[in-house]
Design a protein around this motif. Structure first.
Motif, PDB file in Angstrom:
ATOM      1  N   MET A   1       0.849  -1.190   0.000  1.00 53.17           N
ATOM      2  CA  MET A   1       0.000   0.000   0.000  1.00 53.17           C
ATOM      3  C   MET A   1       0.890   1.247   0.000  1.00 53.17           C
ATOM      4  SD  MET A   1      -2.871   1.158   2.796  1.00 53.17           S
ATOM      5  CE  MET A   1      -3.844  -0.297   2.410  1.00 53.17           C
ATOM      6  N   SER A   2       0.519   2.250  -0.815  1.00 57.40           N
ATOM      7  CA  SER A   2       1.319   3.459  -0.901  1.00 57.40           C
ATOM      8  C   SER A   2       1.114   4.315   0.348  1.00 57.40           C
ATOM      9  CB  SER A   2       0.936   4.264  -2.145  1.00 57.40           C
ATOM     10  OG  SER A   2      -0.369   4.751  -2.017  1.00 57.40           O
ATOM     11  N   GLU A   3       2.101   5.144   0.623  1.00 63.60           N
ATOM     12  CA  GLU A   3       1.999   6.062   1.751  1.00 63.60           C
ATOM     13  C   GLU A   3       0.904   7.089   1.476  1.00 63.60           C
ATOM     14  OE1 GLU A   3       4.877   9.198   4.203  1.00 63.60           O
ATOM     15  OE2 GLU A   3       5.561   8.199   2.368  1.00 63.60           O
ATOM     16  N   THR A   4       0.174   7.468   2.513  1.00 62.86           N
ATOM     17  CA  THR A   4      -0.882   8.476   2.369  1.00 62.86           C
ATOM     18  C   THR A   4      -0.248   9.861   2.432  1.00 62.86           C
ATOM     19  OG1 THR A   4      -2.509   7.012   3.379  1.00 62.86           O
ATOM     20  CG2 THR A   4      -3.030   9.358   3.333  1.00 62.86           C
ATOM     21  N   VAL A   5       0.011  10.435   1.267  1.00 67.57           N
ATOM     22  CA  VAL A   5       0.623  11.759   1.179  1.00 67.57           C
ATOM     23  C   VAL A   5      -0.233  12.600   0.250  1.00 67.57           C
ATOM     24  CG1 VAL A   5       2.654  13.085   0.521  1.00 67.57           C
ATOM     25  CG2 VAL A   5       2.931  10.826   1.531  1.00 67.57           C
ATOM     26  N   LEU A   6      -0.902  13.597   0.795  1.00 70.23           N
ATOM     27  CA  LEU A   6      -1.760  14.450  -0.018  1.00 70.23           C
ATOM     28  C   LEU A   6      -0.929  15.553  -0.638  1.00 70.23           C
ATOM     29  CD1 LEU A   6      -5.295  15.580   0.895  1.00 70.23           C
ATOM     30  CD2 LEU A   6      -3.703  17.229  -0.051  1.00 70.23           C
ATOM     31  N   ARG A   7      -1.017  15.662  -1.959  1.00 75.31           N
ATOM     32  CA  ARG A   7      -0.234  16.652  -2.690  1.00 75.31           C
ATOM     33  C   ARG A   7      -1.182  17.608  -3.405  1.00 75.31           C
ATOM     34  NH1 ARG A   7       4.819  14.771  -2.405  1.00 75.31           N
ATOM     35  NH2 ARG A   7       5.167  12.528  -2.201  1.00 75.31           N
TER      36      ARG A   7
ATOM     37  N   LEU B   1      -7.523  12.297  -2.504  1.00 76.39           N
ATOM     38  CA  LEU B   1      -7.616  12.308  -1.046  1.00 76.39           C
ATOM     39  C   LEU B   1      -8.241  13.580  -0.509  1.00 76.39           C
ATOM     40  CD1 LEU B   1      -4.252  10.774   0.186  1.00 76.39           C
ATOM     41  CD2 LEU B   1      -6.514   9.725   0.178  1.00 76.39           C
ATOM     42  N   GLY B   2      -8.339  14.599  -1.333  1.00 74.30           N
ATOM     43  CA  GLY B   2      -8.931  15.850  -0.874  1.00 74.30           C
ATOM     44  C   GLY B   2      -9.346  16.706  -2.051  1.00 74.30           C
ATOM     45  N   VAL B   3     -10.359  17.523  -1.841  1.00 70.00           N
ATOM     46  CA  VAL B   3     -10.828  18.424  -2.895  1.00 70.00           C
ATOM     47  C   VAL B   3     -11.436  19.660  -2.241  1.00 70.00           C
ATOM     48  CG1 VAL B   3     -13.053  17.221  -3.040  1.00 70.00           C
ATOM     49  CG2 VAL B   3     -12.303  18.665  -4.934  1.00 70.00           C
ATOM     50  N   VAL B   4     -11.143  20.812  -2.830  1.00 62.41           N
ATOM     51  CA  VAL B   4     -11.754  22.067  -2.397  1.00 62.41           C
ATOM     52  C   VAL B   4     -12.200  22.800  -3.651  1.00 62.41           C
ATOM     53  CG1 VAL B   4      -9.457  23.139  -2.232  1.00 62.41           C
ATOM     54  CG2 VAL B   4     -11.412  24.254  -1.162  1.00 62.41           C
ATOM     55  N   VAL B   5     -13.441  23.304  -3.620  1.00 63.75           N
ATOM     56  CA  VAL B   5     -13.993  24.000  -4.779  1.00 63.75           C
ATOM     57  C   VAL B   5     -14.622  25.310  -4.342  1.00 63.75           C
ATOM     58  CG1 VAL B   5     -14.414  21.886  -6.093  1.00 63.75           C
ATOM     59  CG2 VAL B   5     -16.225  22.781  -4.616  1.00 63.75           C
ATOM     60  N   GLY B   6     -14.558  26.293  -5.222  1.00 59.97           N
ATOM     61  CA  GLY B   6     -15.166  27.579  -4.959  1.00 59.97           C
ATOM     62  C   GLY B   6     -15.232  28.386  -6.239  1.00 59.97           C
ATOM     63  N   THR B   7     -15.598  29.645  -6.116  1.00 58.03           N
ATOM     64  CA  THR B   7     -15.791  30.477  -7.293  1.00 58.03           C
ATOM     65  C   THR B   7     -15.432  31.924  -7.000  1.00 58.03           C
ATOM     66  OG1 THR B   7     -17.452  31.349  -8.818  1.00 58.03           O
ATOM     67  CG2 THR B   7     -18.232  30.654  -6.666  1.00 58.03           C
ATOM     68  N   LEU B   8     -14.896  32.605  -8.003  1.00 56.02           N
ATOM     69  CA  LEU B   8     -14.546  34.008  -7.864  1.00 56.02           C
ATOM     70  C   LEU B   8     -15.762  34.912  -7.851  1.00 56.02           C
ATOM     71  CD1 LEU B   8     -11.565  34.100 -10.384  1.00 56.02           C
ATOM     72  CD2 LEU B   8     -11.408  34.034  -7.886  1.00 56.02           C
ATOM     73  N   ASP B   9     -16.824  34.511  -8.533  1.00 52.65           N
ATOM     74  CA  ASP B   9     -18.035  35.334  -8.654  1.00 52.65           C
ATOM     75  C   ASP B   9     -19.244  34.437  -8.417  1.00 52.65           C
ATOM     76  OD1 ASP B   9     -20.294  36.773  -9.614  1.00 52.65           O
ATOM     77  OD2 ASP B   9     -18.975  38.034 -10.809  1.00 52.65           O
TER      78      ASP B   9
ATOM     79  N   ALA C   1      -2.867  11.102  -3.318  1.00 54.77           N
ATOM     80  CA  ALA C   1      -1.847  10.263  -2.709  1.00 54.77           C
ATOM     81  C   ALA C   1      -0.785   9.959  -3.753  1.00 54.77           C
ATOM     82  CB  ALA C   1      -2.476   8.969  -2.200  1.00 54.77           C
ATOM     83  N   ASP C   2       0.293   9.359  -3.332  1.00 58.40           N
ATOM     84  CA  ASP C   2       1.358   9.005  -4.265  1.00 58.40           C
ATOM     85  C   ASP C   2       0.887   8.068  -5.358  1.00 58.40           C
ATOM     86  OD1 ASP C   2       3.281  10.607  -3.175  1.00 58.40           O
ATOM     87  OD2 ASP C   2       4.197   9.028  -1.956  1.00 58.40           O
TER      88      ASP C   2
ATOM     89  N   ALA D   1      -7.208  10.090   5.916  1.00 58.39           N
ATOM     90  CA  ALA D   1      -6.025  10.950   5.811  1.00 58.39           C
ATOM     91  C   ALA D   1      -6.160  12.209   6.657  1.00 58.39           C
ATOM     92  CB  ALA D   1      -5.798  11.334   4.351  1.00 58.39           C
ATOM     93  N   GLU D   2      -7.123  12.224   7.579  1.00 60.64           N
ATOM     94  CA  GLU D   2      -7.310  13.397   8.428  1.00 60.64           C
ATOM     95  C   GLU D   2      -6.217  13.490   9.491  1.00 60.64           C
ATOM     96  OE1 GLU D   2     -11.226  13.081  10.026  1.00 60.64           O
ATOM     97  OE2 GLU D   2     -12.161  14.071   8.312  1.00 60.64           O
ATOM     98  N   HIS D   3      -6.184  14.644  10.157  1.00 58.01           N
ATOM     99  CA  HIS D   3      -5.293  14.900  11.296  1.00 58.01           C
ATOM    100  C   HIS D   3      -3.817  14.883  10.902  1.00 58.01           C
ATOM    101  CE1 HIS D   3      -8.995  14.285  13.425  1.00 58.01           C
ATOM    102  NE2 HIS D   3      -9.032  13.007  13.117  1.00 58.01           N
ATOM    103  N   ALA D   4      -3.535  15.201   9.638  1.00 54.59           N
ATOM    104  CA  ALA D   4      -2.139  15.275   9.209  1.00 54.59           C
ATOM    105  C   ALA D   4      -1.850  16.609   8.524  1.00 54.59           C
ATOM    106  CB  ALA D   4      -1.820  14.114   8.260  1.00 54.59           C
ATOM    107  N   GLY D   5      -2.725  17.592   8.681  1.00 56.48           N
ATOM    108  CA  GLY D   5      -2.510  18.901   8.080  1.00 56.48           C
ATOM    109  C   GLY D   5      -2.904  19.007   6.627  1.00 56.48           C
ATOM    110  N   HIS D   6      -3.495  17.940   6.074  1.00 56.34           N
ATOM    111  CA  HIS D   6      -3.843  17.966   4.655  1.00 56.34           C
ATOM    112  C   HIS D   6      -4.895  19.029   4.348  1.00 56.34           C
ATOM    113  CE1 HIS D   6      -1.393  14.531   4.270  1.00 56.34           C
ATOM    114  NE2 HIS D   6      -2.269  13.606   4.596  1.00 56.34           N
ATOM    115  N   GLY D   7      -5.905  19.135   5.203  1.00 59.73           N
ATOM    116  CA  GLY D   7      -6.955  20.111   4.958  1.00 59.73           C
ATOM    117  C   GLY D   7      -6.416  21.530   4.950  1.00 59.73           C
ATOM    118  N   ARG D   8      -5.515  21.840   5.860  1.00 55.61           N
ATOM    119  CA  ARG D   8      -4.960  23.189   5.915  1.00 55.61           C
ATOM    120  C   ARG D   8      -4.122  23.475   4.682  1.00 55.61           C
ATOM    121  NH1 ARG D   8      -2.673  24.774  11.797  1.00 55.61           N
ATOM    122  NH2 ARG D   8      -2.419  26.719  10.650  1.00 55.61           N
TER     123      ARG D   8
END
Length: 208
Positions: A1-7, A67-75, A61-62, A137-144
């Protein structure tokens, strides 16, 4: 299993949409949008792909898994108006199925489909719509890292401020996350359905 590393760094792409919807369900199983089901969430995330006002960041992940997604809009007003024109019939179809399964969601569903980024008070600037990280993958600073990458990208595209809203009640973990990530609580309001919401803001004038 690959290491859980959010990039963080990539934009949300069309092939990512099913995984983004599934990730949202895992991250927020008890929240309203998750209650509308995977088909509704797929339409939601599809709306951000290739939209000129969308600001999106995904983390992988590698091994390439989302492992994470953030979406938003300028207008927000322009984005949601375009979203309804482009995908309104699809939202109506998948939303009707959700309302049949859970009739009590019907009123909130109608408001969600008609939403154009409006909130009471002075809500200007870019809007961060949603951020989720795989629970494994929580509690590893990925969200921040993800939310910081989103804010950097919004600023690169001309945003000088941004806002987001989240539930004020029974949502301490998420509210704490936004405060730690440098967002400032500016006010609260109550929706027509009686939900108490907190509004957070970020500005280029912030020192953090």
């Amino acid at each position: 299993m690959s290491e859980t590393v959010l990039r963080p760094g990539d934009d949300l792409r069309r092939p990512d949409v099913p995984a983004a919807a599934a990730l949202h369900l895992r991250a927020f199983p008890a929240f309203f949008m998750a209650s509308l089901g995977a088909p509704f969430l797929r339409e939601f995330y599809h709306g951000f792909v290739d939209d000129p006002d969308a600001v999106t960041v995904v983390g992988r992940a590698d091994d390439g898994r989302l492992l994470g997604v953030v979406v938003g809009t300028l207008d927000p007003g322009r984005f949601f108006g375009r979203l309804l024109r482009r995908r309104g019939l699809r939202f109506a179809a998948v939303g009707a199925l959700a309302a049949v399964r859970r009739p009590r969601t019907a009123v909130r569903l109608l408001r969600a489909v008609a939403y154009r980024g409006e909130v009471p008070g002075d809500a200007s600037g870019a809007l961060l719509n949603s951020i989720c990280v795989d629970p494994t993958a929580e509690h590893a600073g990925h969200g921040r890292r993800l939310i910081a990458a989103w804010w950097d990208r919004a600023r690169e595209r001309g945003a000088t401020s941004a806002f987001l809203v989240t539930d004020a009640t029974g949502n301490d973990r998420v509210n704490d996350f936004y405060r730690r990530a440098g967002w400032t609580l500016v006010d609260a309001y109550t929706t027509p359905e009686g939900r108490r919401m907190n509004r957070y803001r970020r500005s280029v004038l912030d020192r953090r």
